[in-house]
Write an enzyme that holds these catalytic residues in place. Structure first.
Site, PDB file in Angstrom:
ATOM      1  N   SER A  57      -7.243   4.095  -1.287  1.00 23.69           N
ATOM      2  CA  SER A  57      -6.812   2.488  -1.260  1.00 23.69           C
ATOM      3  C   SER A  57      -8.124   1.746  -1.648  1.00 23.69           C
ATOM      4  O   SER A  57      -7.822   0.648  -2.092  1.00 23.69           O
ATOM      5  CB  SER A  57      -6.381   2.209   0.313  1.00 23.69           C
ATOM      6  OG  SER A  57      -5.052   2.761   0.340  1.00 23.69           O
ATOM      7  N   ASP A  68       2.057   2.639   3.318  1.00 25.92           N
ATOM      8  CA  ASP A  68       1.134   3.794   3.142  1.00 25.92           C
ATOM      9  C   ASP A  68       1.284   4.594   4.258  1.00 25.92           C
ATOM     10  O   ASP A  68       1.087   5.921   4.462  1.00 25.92           O
ATOM     11  CB  ASP A  68      -0.212   3.282   2.913  1.00 25.92           C
ATOM     12  CG  ASP A  68      -1.178   4.193   2.892  1.00 25.92           C
ATOM     13  OD1 ASP A  68      -1.402   5.280   2.009  1.00 25.92           O
ATOM     14  OD2 ASP A  68      -2.129   4.404   3.648  1.00 25.92           O
ATOM     15  N   THR A 108      -7.889  -2.237   1.861  1.00 25.88           N
ATOM     16  CA  THR A 108      -7.278  -3.081   0.952  1.00 25.88           C
ATOM     17  C   THR A 108      -7.662  -4.275   0.900  1.00 25.88           C
ATOM     18  O   THR A 108      -8.352  -4.938   0.090  1.00 25.88           O
ATOM     19  CB  THR A 108      -5.811  -3.024   1.182  1.00 25.88           C
ATOM     20  OG1 THR A 108      -5.313  -1.645   0.948  1.00 25.88           O
ATOM     21  CG2 THR A 108      -5.241  -3.914  -0.162  1.00 25.88           C
ATOM     22  N   ASP A 157      -1.350   0.098  -4.587  1.00 29.40           N
ATOM     23  CA  ASP A 157      -2.637   0.574  -5.190  1.00 29.40           C
ATOM     24  C   ASP A 157      -2.360   2.264  -5.615  1.00 29.40           C
ATOM     25  O   ASP A 157      -3.393   2.602  -6.203  1.00 29.40           O
ATOM     26  CB  ASP A 157      -3.604   0.458  -3.664  1.00 29.40           C
ATOM     27  CG  ASP A 157      -3.120   0.803  -2.558  1.00 29.40           C
ATOM     28  OD1 ASP A 157      -1.895   1.287  -2.432  1.00 29.40           O
ATOM     29  OD2 ASP A 157      -3.788   0.921  -1.360  1.00 29.40           O
ATOM     30  N   HIS A 158      -1.191   2.921  -5.030  1.00 27.27           N
ATOM     31  CA  HIS A 158      -1.234   4.116  -5.488  1.00 27.27           C
ATOM     32  C   HIS A 158       0.133   4.515  -4.642  1.00 27.27           C
ATOM     33  O   HIS A 158       0.677   3.671  -3.700  1.00 27.27           O
ATOM     34  CB  HIS A 158      -2.188   4.978  -4.930  1.00 27.27           C
ATOM     35  CG  HIS A 158      -2.463   4.677  -3.366  1.00 27.27           C
ATOM     36  ND1 HIS A 158      -1.473   5.483  -2.281  1.00 27.27           N
ATOM     37  CD2 HIS A 158      -3.596   4.285  -2.871  1.00 27.27           C
ATOM     38  CE1 HIS A 158      -2.084   4.983  -1.218  1.00 27.27           C
ATOM     39  NE2 HIS A 158      -3.086   4.257  -1.422  1.00 27.27           N
ATOM     40  N   HIS A 210       2.048   8.630   5.099  1.00 32.14           N
ATOM     41  CA  HIS A 210       1.110   9.631   5.347  1.00 32.14           C
ATOM     42  C   HIS A 210       1.870  10.410   6.637  1.00 32.14           C
ATOM     43  O   HIS A 210       1.723  11.522   6.609  1.00 32.14           O
ATOM     44  CB  HIS A 210      -0.236   8.970   5.956  1.00 32.14           C
ATOM     45  CG  HIS A 210      -0.962   8.756   4.837  1.00 32.14           C
ATOM     46  ND1 HIS A 210      -1.769   9.770   4.043  1.00 32.14           N
ATOM     47  CD2 HIS A 210      -1.583   7.487   4.415  1.00 32.14           C
ATOM     48  CE1 HIS A 210      -2.584   8.855   3.298  1.00 32.14           C
ATOM     49  NE2 HIS A 210      -2.454   7.558   3.689  1.00 32.14           N
ATOM     50  N   GLU A 248      -0.635  -8.069   2.090  1.00 32.26           N
ATOM     51  CA  GLU A 248      -0.579  -6.628   1.867  1.00 32.26           C
ATOM     52  C   GLU A 248       0.434  -6.159   2.969  1.00 32.26           C
ATOM     53  O   GLU A 248       0.175  -6.446   4.325  1.00 32.26           O
ATOM     54  CB  GLU A 248      -1.886  -5.778   2.210  1.00 32.26           C
ATOM     55  CG  GLU A 248      -1.684  -4.360   1.892  1.00 32.26           C
ATOM     56  CD  GLU A 248      -2.918  -3.608   2.700  1.00 32.26           C
ATOM     57  OE1 GLU A 248      -3.637  -4.015   3.465  1.00 32.26           O
ATOM     58  OE2 GLU A 248      -3.128  -2.208   1.960  1.00 32.26           O
ATOM     59  N   ASP A 296       0.752  -1.150   0.047  1.00 30.20           N
ATOM     60  CA  ASP A 296       0.047  -0.013   0.039  1.00 30.20           C
ATOM     61  C   ASP A 296       0.924   1.250   0.021  1.00 30.20           C
ATOM     62  O   ASP A 296       1.932   1.334   0.867  1.00 30.20           O
ATOM     63  CB  ASP A 296      -0.813   0.016   1.216  1.00 30.20           C
ATOM     64  CG  ASP A 296      -1.938   0.865   1.141  1.00 30.20           C
ATOM     65  OD1 ASP A 296      -1.928   2.202   0.620  1.00 30.20           O
ATOM     66  OD2 ASP A 296      -3.183   0.405   1.324  1.00 30.20           O
TER      67      ASP A 296
HETATM   68 MG    MG Z   1      -4.056  -0.923   2.580  1.00 31.04          MG
HETATM   69 ZN    ZN Z   2      -3.104   6.004   2.296  1.00 31.67          ZN
END
Ligand code: MG
Ligand code: ZN
Ligand code: MG
Length: 366
Positions: free
Chosen positions: A82, A257, A135, A299-300, A261, A252, A40
């Site tokens: 996500s 992620d 996710t 996912d990004h 952040h 995952e 992620d």
């Molecule tokens: Mg996730």
């Molecule tokens: Zn995020």
């Protein structure tokens, strides 16, 4: 002359059949198993940290020969979240940010687990977030908002998932409706444990298993998560591979992620390295097995993360990397996708996230 024209028409026929290979690639061998690894928020700069911030081993990413790029935009927003991107991967449908397994009109869309499970495949999800986080949820739930964690938890009980591991105990056991969904999981055939991945001596193929090892998300690597993701993924594979029809597993690295952040470099490096270790173990299994397609992607991207040359008094110093974050949010940059095993060649190229769903099914001969 007659012979010559036959000769030329044979050449023309050969040329035309050569041209027809521009149609979708035909898969030589079907993938029986699919292991889908999602980092992620893992953009290319995040991947690159495994090359610059460790010297124990070659990064797992160097083991792939089939690589592509994925545009992750949602149906409504250029920058995805996500939930929307995982729904594109799981269901083959681009939707709005926040959607879990539903389209832009909030209608449920069948996911890959729901397609494969009735055909006999064993299925599992593993995450370092809670198992009801966006996710993993996109692979079993259908709900209009990713924030409805308790609703997602109740859907896991009735889902086609055979194995799950991650955090999220409180969404089952300390609910606002006072219902005990740990009991419900057991009533619907899950062997559940909230203390250890080793709670059961062996995992019986005829049974279902769920591990909820934290109240919400699992701890950060920097706060003692240890080798949870590696061991949970290996446990899932050992269990799922008993199914002779084949299996689908999504695992995952959720917190790459969260580190993005938080704009926290050491958090990010440790989470990517943890995920890198899991990729190596999964590739080791796939090499031995020979019938397993492994896909690694994100996912990004999160954080607008970059690995720049250091700037020292307005002079570039190209010997020193100066990592930096550009935002506490997600970004729209394309993300890399890596594939190994039967059907891996399908994943070369540049395409939308929802195409990953189609490519997985094509690789499986569906
Ligand atoms: Mg996730
Ligand atoms: Zn995020
Ligand atoms: Mg089966």
């Amino acid at each position: 002359m007659v012979k010559k024209s036959i000769f030329f028409s044979l050449i023309l026929a050969a040329l035309f059949s050569a041209c027809s290979t521009t149609q979708p690639l035909q898969v030589e061998k079907k993938a029986r198993n699919v292991i889908f690894l999602i980092g992620d928020g893992m953009g290319l700069a995040q991947v690159s940290t495994s090359f610059y911030y460790q010297d124990e081993k070659a990064p797992s990413f160097t083991r792939f020969r089939h690589i592509g790029l994925v545009n992750t935009s949602s149906a409504k927003e250029r920058v995805t979240d996500s939930a929307s991107s995982a729904t594109a991967y799981a269901c083959g449908e681009r939707t709005y940010n926040g959607a879990i397994g539903v389209d832009s009109d909030t209608n449920s869309v069948q996911n890959i687990v729901e397609i494969l499970s009735p055909q006999g495949y064993a299925t599992g999800v593993v995450a370092t977030s809670s198992v009801v986080h966006a996710t993993p949820a996109s692979f079993y739930a259908h709900i209009d908002s990713r924030n409805k964690y308790e609703g997602i938890a109740s859907q896991l009980v009735h889902s086609d998932i055979d194995f799950f591991a991650g955090g999220g105990n409180k969404f089952f056991s300390k609910r606002s409706d006072d219902l005990n969904y740990l009991d419900s999981l057991q009533a619907f055939g899950f062997n559940v444990d909230t203390t250890s991945l080793d709670a059961f001596k062996r995992l019986d193929a005829a049974q279902k298993y769920g591990f909820l090892l934290a109240a919400d998300g699992m701890p950060e690597m920097t706060k003692g998560r240890g080798d949870f993701l590696l061991r949970a993924t290996e446990k899932a594979i050992d269990y799922l591979k008993q199914d002779e029809d084949g299996f689908f597993l999504m695992s995952e690295g959720s917190q790459i992620d969260w580190a993005g952040h938080a704009n926290n470099l050491s958090y990010l490096i440790r989470e990517v390295l943890d995920f890198d270790t899991v990729i190596d173990a999964v590739l080791d299994f796939a090499e031995k097995d020979g019938n397993t397609l492994v896909i690694v992607t994100a996912d990004h991207e999160t954080g607008g993360f970059s690995l720049s040359a250091a700037d020292i008094r307005r002079q570039a110093n190209y010997t020193i990397i100066q990592p930096g974050f550009n935002t506490p949010h997600h970004s729209a940059t394309l993300v890399p996708i890596f594939a190994y095993g039967p059907g891996a060649e399908l994943f070369q190229g540049v395409y939308e996230n929802k195409e990953v769903f189609n490519k997985i099914l094509q690789a499986m001969g569906k």
